[in-house]
Design an enzyme around this catalytic site. Sequence first.
Site, PDB file in Angstrom:
ATOM      1  N   GLU A   1       0.829  -1.222   0.000  1.00  0.00           N
ATOM      2  CA  GLU A   1       0.000   0.000   0.000  1.00  0.00           C
ATOM      3  C   GLU A   1       0.855   1.261   0.000  1.00  0.00           C
ATOM      4  O   GLU A   1       0.800   2.075   0.925  1.00  0.00           O
ATOM      5  CB  GLU A   1      -0.943   0.007   1.203  1.00  0.00           C
ATOM      6  CG  GLU A   1      -1.979  -1.095   1.141  1.00  0.00           C
ATOM      7  CD  GLU A   1      -3.019  -1.008   2.247  1.00  0.00           C
ATOM      8  OE1 GLU A   1      -2.735  -0.400   3.285  1.00  0.00           O
ATOM      9  OE2 GLU A   1      -4.099  -1.570   2.070  1.00  0.00           O
TER      10      GLU A   1
ATOM     11  N   GLU B   1      -5.668  -8.350  -0.863  1.00  0.00           N
ATOM     12  CA  GLU B   1      -6.289  -8.200   0.457  1.00  0.00           C
ATOM     13  C   GLU B   1      -7.761  -7.903   0.262  1.00  0.00           C
ATOM     14  O   GLU B   1      -8.116  -7.015  -0.508  1.00  0.00           O
ATOM     15  CB  GLU B   1      -5.682  -7.049   1.256  1.00  0.00           C
ATOM     16  CG  GLU B   1      -4.298  -7.304   1.765  1.00  0.00           C
ATOM     17  CD  GLU B   1      -3.793  -6.207   2.695  1.00  0.00           C
ATOM     18  OE1 GLU B   1      -4.614  -5.565   3.379  1.00  0.00           O
ATOM     19  OE2 GLU B   1      -2.575  -6.001   2.727  1.00  0.00           O
TER      20      GLU B   1
HETATM   21  C1  BG6 Z   1      -4.430  -3.001   4.908  1.00  0.00           C
HETATM   22  C2  BG6 Z   1      -3.061  -3.442   5.339  1.00  0.00           C
HETATM   23  O1  BG6 Z   1      -4.442  -1.626   4.836  1.00  0.00           O
HETATM   24  O2  BG6 Z   1      -5.493  -3.245   5.746  1.00  0.00           O
HETATM   25  C3  BG6 Z   1      -3.039  -4.586   6.321  1.00  0.00           C
HETATM   26  O3  BG6 Z   1      -2.224  -3.721   4.252  1.00  0.00           O
HETATM   27  C4  BG6 Z   1      -4.163  -4.414   7.335  1.00  0.00           C
HETATM   28  O4  BG6 Z   1      -1.782  -4.650   6.917  1.00  0.00           O
HETATM   29  C5  BG6 Z   1      -5.483  -4.380   6.584  1.00  0.00           C
HETATM   30  O5  BG6 Z   1      -4.166  -5.370   8.332  1.00  0.00           O
HETATM   31  C6  BG6 Z   1      -6.709  -4.319   7.455  1.00  0.00           C
HETATM   32  O6  BG6 Z   1      -6.614  -3.282   8.380  1.00  0.00           O
HETATM   33  P1  BG6 Z   1      -6.774  -3.567   9.924  1.00  0.00           P
HETATM   34  O7  BG6 Z   1      -6.444  -2.310  10.604  1.00  0.00           O
HETATM   35  O8  BG6 Z   1      -8.174  -3.987  10.097  1.00  0.00           O
HETATM   36  O9  BG6 Z   1      -5.811  -4.651  10.243  1.00  0.00           O
END
Ligand code: BG6
Length: 474
Positions: free
Chosen positions: A174, A363
């Site tokens: 990101e 993701e």
């Molecule tokens: C993304 C990141 O922005 O979101 C991850 O690359 C992160 O590292 C994921 O875990 C979800 O966010 P969070 O704060 O719910 O873990």
Amino acid sequence: MGFPKDFLWGGATAANQCEGAYLKAGKGLSTADVMAVGEHGVPREITDGIVEGKYYPSHNAIDHYHHFKEDIALFSEMGFKCYRMSIAWSRIFPNGDEEVPNEEGLKHYEEVFDTCLQFGIEPVVTLSHFETPLGLLKYGSWENRKVMDFYLRYCKTLFTRYKGKVKYWISFNEINVMSTKPWMAGGINTNNEQTRMTAAYHQFLASAKAVQMAHEIDSNNKVGMMYNGHVAYPNSPDPEDVQTTVDFMHKMLFYADVQCRGYYPAYKLKEFERKGIVLPIQDGDLDELIGGKVDFLSFSYYATHVIGKKTDLNFEGLNGVKTGYKNPYLSTSDWGWTIDPMGLRYLLNLLYDRYQIPLMIVENGLGAVDKVEDDGSIHDLYRINYLKEHIKEMEKAIEIDGIPVMGYTMWGPIDIIAASTGEMKKRYGFIYVDVDDNGKGTFRRIKKDSFYWYKKVIESNGENLDLLEAKEIY
Ligand code: BG6
């Protein structure tokens, strides 16, 4: 039809959110190791070194460092074709600036990759996922061009050592969070835009050089960028709302423009001119940028925004974007993130129309509180429904829109600590880990209902998204 035969189904994690063992086997401290736990809706505190009495979730996380064999075996049981994971830079170069890598760190990841390969799981490796060796702060971290050389030494070490074992690499997780969470993006702790843009410039250049180096070391290597999949809808047809939405998207998409096209877009250069921001360009840099365009674009996708006249486009704070609007058509997760499966198809189209290179969703997932029943089962229908609707939209993008999507790695296939708040109770996994927000628990792994569901999804190459019948669980 539907998903291609070689579609990369899997899951994604990040070292600092799952490994723990934060000082084991010569590892040095990273920027993630000085982020104390936050709480629901409250981001983690960045402390000056490790402060006694505070809890730092990355120190133990879910102890994947010691459990990786068991965890990868569970991934394999679900049928994973790939595992997106990151290497902790500070395990390889504990302070970031050493000349010689830490052999114990290298050996550890060698074992991880060998384990994946034994199970037929392709590693997809992020070189820098929200952690920079803390030792590089004395140089000013990514604001200093020198850090690029340290990063490239690290890349060269990995590309050489893992040649033949790893072929998919991602240069920075990101990268566009340099505009919203610069500490995570690269150890930058200031709102100063010149500093952030200098740091981003060095990361672009470092990534472009890493792409070329990876290709020289092994022509099979494929290096991707990773974009935090911001999507914005205008609040209304009012042209002012629409223009603000364009401006908002430019703030984010310029990162992808540079990495996919190899040069800064005109709108960004004009903005720099107006603001007096100067890029530290040296001879030959612009050729490097163009020569190091990425092979694929990977992105995270969780939620969408509504943008309009009320939106603050300054992104001054460290905690992300204040849009000023809610989307009345969408529900939200317990953490206030909109749930918008159709937005995934919209984003796939937007990115492919713009760059025309293969895409990978690295993701996507739902952070939710899970309940362990008395008999040890976990009925996470909400997670199954969330993923199912997103996978359906991804299939439409492939089938109807003709977009080449390489794979889908759902976020957090095993519960890990949340990046934003450091909480454990914000769980994404198919596999539950018995650890609480203070790092207490047995660390036992438990399969949730979604584990059995995802296994069926992969087995059928995305054709069978049906909910499970009770007899299929266990
Ligand atoms: C993304 C990141 O922005 O979101 C991850 O690359 C992160 O590292 C994921 O875990 C979800 O966010 P969070 O704060 O719910 O873990």
